[in-house]
Design a protein around this motif. Sequence first.
Motif, short mmCIF file in Angstrom:
data_model
loop_
_atom_site.label_atom_id
_atom_site.label_comp_id
_atom_site.label_asym_id
_atom_site.label_seq_id
_atom_site.Cartn_x
_atom_site.Cartn_y
_atom_site.Cartn_z
N PHE A 228 -73.51 -9.31 1.94
CA PHE A 228 -72.33 -8.54 2.36
C PHE A 228 -72.62 -7.71 3.61
CE2 PHE A 228 -71.32 -9.42 -2.05
CZ PHE A 228 -69.95 -9.62 -2.03
N SER A 229 -73.80 -7.86 4.19
CA SER A 229 -74.21 -7.00 5.30
C SER A 229 -73.55 -7.37 6.62
CB SER A 229 -75.73 -7.05 5.47
OG SER A 229 -76.39 -6.50 4.37
N LYS A 230 -73.15 -8.60 6.80
CA LYS A 230 -72.70 -9.06 8.11
C LYS A 230 -71.16 -9.03 8.20
CE LYS A 230 -77.01 -9.71 9.04
NZ LYS A 230 -77.75 -8.73 9.84
N ALA A 231 -70.53 -10.14 7.84
CA ALA A 231 -69.08 -10.23 8.02
C ALA A 231 -68.32 -9.18 7.21
CB ALA A 231 -68.60 -11.62 7.65
N TYR A 232 -68.83 -8.82 6.04
CA TYR A 232 -68.14 -7.85 5.19
C TYR A 232 -68.41 -6.40 5.60
CZ TYR A 232 -66.75 -11.53 1.94
OH TYR A 232 -66.18 -12.65 1.36
N ILE A 270 -67.09 -5.60 -4.36
CA ILE A 270 -65.92 -6.13 -5.07
C ILE A 270 -64.66 -5.89 -4.26
CG2 ILE A 270 -64.47 -5.83 -7.12
CD1 ILE A 270 -67.12 -5.13 -8.63
N ALA A 271 -64.50 -4.67 -3.73
CA ALA A 271 -63.32 -4.37 -2.92
C ALA A 271 -63.27 -5.24 -1.67
CB ALA A 271 -63.33 -2.88 -2.54
N SER A 272 -64.43 -5.52 -1.09
CA SER A 272 -64.47 -6.35 0.12
C SER A 272 -64.06 -7.79 -0.19
CB SER A 272 -65.87 -6.32 0.73
OG SER A 272 -66.21 -5.02 1.14
N LEU A 273 -64.48 -8.30 -1.33
CA LEU A 273 -64.04 -9.64 -1.72
C LEU A 273 -62.53 -9.68 -1.90
CD1 LEU A 273 -66.81 -10.58 -4.30
CD2 LEU A 273 -66.40 -11.72 -2.12
N ASP A 274 -61.98 -8.63 -2.45
CA ASP A 274 -60.54 -8.57 -2.67
C ASP A 274 -59.78 -8.45 -1.35
OD1 ASP A 274 -60.96 -8.75 -5.38
OD2 ASP A 274 -60.81 -6.59 -5.74
N ALA A 275 -60.45 -8.00 -0.29
CA ALA A 275 -59.83 -7.85 1.03
C ALA A 275 -60.24 -9.00 1.95
CB ALA A 275 -60.20 -6.51 1.64
N GLU A 278 -58.37 -9.77 5.33
CA GLU A 278 -58.64 -8.83 6.42
C GLU A 278 -60.01 -9.11 7.03
OE1 GLU A 278 -58.55 -3.98 7.22
OE2 GLU A 278 -58.19 -4.79 5.21
N MET A 279 -60.98 -9.42 6.19
CA MET A 279 -62.31 -9.77 6.70
C MET A 279 -62.24 -11.01 7.57
SD MET A 279 -65.00 -12.09 6.28
CE MET A 279 -64.81 -12.78 4.64
N GLU A 280 -61.50 -12.01 7.13
CA GLU A 280 -61.40 -13.26 7.88
C GLU A 280 -60.72 -13.05 9.23
OE1 GLU A 280 -59.47 -15.91 5.22
OE2 GLU A 280 -61.18 -16.05 3.85
N ALA A 285 -61.67 -12.90 15.21
CA ALA A 285 -61.76 -12.20 16.50
C ALA A 285 -63.17 -12.31 17.08
CB ALA A 285 -61.36 -10.74 16.33
N VAL A 286 -64.19 -12.20 16.23
CA VAL A 286 -65.57 -12.33 16.70
C VAL A 286 -65.81 -13.75 17.22
CG1 VAL A 286 -67.99 -12.35 15.97
CG2 VAL A 286 -66.47 -10.52 15.21
#
Length: 365
Positions: A228-232, A270-275, A278-280, A285-286
Motif C-alpha cells: 500500500f506504500s506506492k499507488a495507495y 481497508i479505507a484505501s481499498l474501498d476508495a 479515486e486511487m485509479e 494521471a501519473v
Amino acid sequence: MTSDQLVAAPETALPTLRGAVAGLPSYVPGRRGTGADIAALASNESHYDPLPAAVAAVAEAAGRMNRYPDMAAVELRERLARHLGVTAEEVAVGPGSVGVLQQIITGLCDAGDEVVFAWRSFEAYPILVELAGARPVRVPLDDSEGHDLEAMAAAVTDRTKVLLLCTPNNPTGVPISHGRLEAFLQSVRSDILVVIDEAYVEYADAGSGPDSLALYRRYPNVCILRTFSKAYGLAGLRVGYAITTAAIADGLRRTALPFAVSALAQKAAIASLDAGEEMEARVSAVKQERARMAAELAAQGWTLQPSQGNFLWIRADDALLARLVDAFDHAGILVRAYPGDGVRITVADPASNNRVLRLLEAHAA
C-alpha cells in the motif's frame, strides 16, 4: 555463590555483532528534502496527499491507539481476500512489502540456502537474504533492462529456496510479460517459492506484465507480494501483503514481528481499498505524466526503456551519473543514483516533472 567468590569478567570482552550483520551493506533510502523549492523524487512515493477516506480512518482509529492492533489483521485480510478473489487464509500482511519479504526469507531459508534475483533490482533483496544467513545470487539484467529469465533458471541449484521476480522492476521499470513468466514457471522446480514482487503493479499498463493471480492459481509455488506504500499513498504507515498458499501464509504470520502492522495502518488500508476508483484516477494521471516525460526525453536524445512504474530510469556510467546528480542537486531536485548503473527519477506533479525535463534537456548528448 558469595560475592567474594565471583570472578571478574575480562575487561576487554565486549558484545559483538554476528558476522553476517557486521558485513551487511546499509539500505540507502531516497534522500529527503525540507525546503519548499525541493523536488523530492528519490523515493517513488505518491506525490498526492493521502486518500481522504484513509485520513478519516486514521483519525477515527487514533482514539484507540492505547490498544494493541489485531495481530492477525483479520479484517484487512478478509477485505483483501474479497478484493483479489482468494481466501483470507491465503493472505499474510506485514510492515510494507519489504517486511513481508523478510518474513518469507526467514520462513523458508536456512543458513547456506540460496535466493536468486535479478540485479540491479530492489536494493533490499541482498540485505534481507544475507541477514537470514542465506546466499544472494545476483543475475545481471538483460540488454533491455529486464529480467534475464533464462539466466535466472540456469542459476538455480539444489540449494535454491526462493526466486525473486520484481515486475515492473525497480529501478528500471521493465515488466516481465505473462508468456515469458509462465514459461519460466514451467521450468522451475515446484519446491522453489517464486515471489512475484508487484510493488508498482497499479502503475503498469494493462497487459504489459503478468496476470499474477492467474499464475498463482495454476502454480502453487507462486507467491504474490504487494504494498500500500506506492499507488495507495500509505508509505508512512507501512503495510504490505502476500498472496500465497494457506500453509505458507500461516508460516509467514508465524515469523512476523508481533503487532508489526498498526491498527491505524490496517484501517487506512481497508479505507484505501474501498476508495479504489479515486486511487485509479490518480494512477491514471501519473501514467499520463510518465508518457509525456518519456516522449520529451526521447525527443531530447535520451535512450529510455518504457517504464511501467511511477518512475523513469536513465542508464548512466559513473562520469555521466556524477554530472547528472550534481546538476540535480544544484537545481534542488532529489533523485536516486545507483553508482555504476544509472539514475531513477520519480514521476511527480507536472511542475516538478517540468523541472526535470528542463534540466535533462540541458545535459542531453
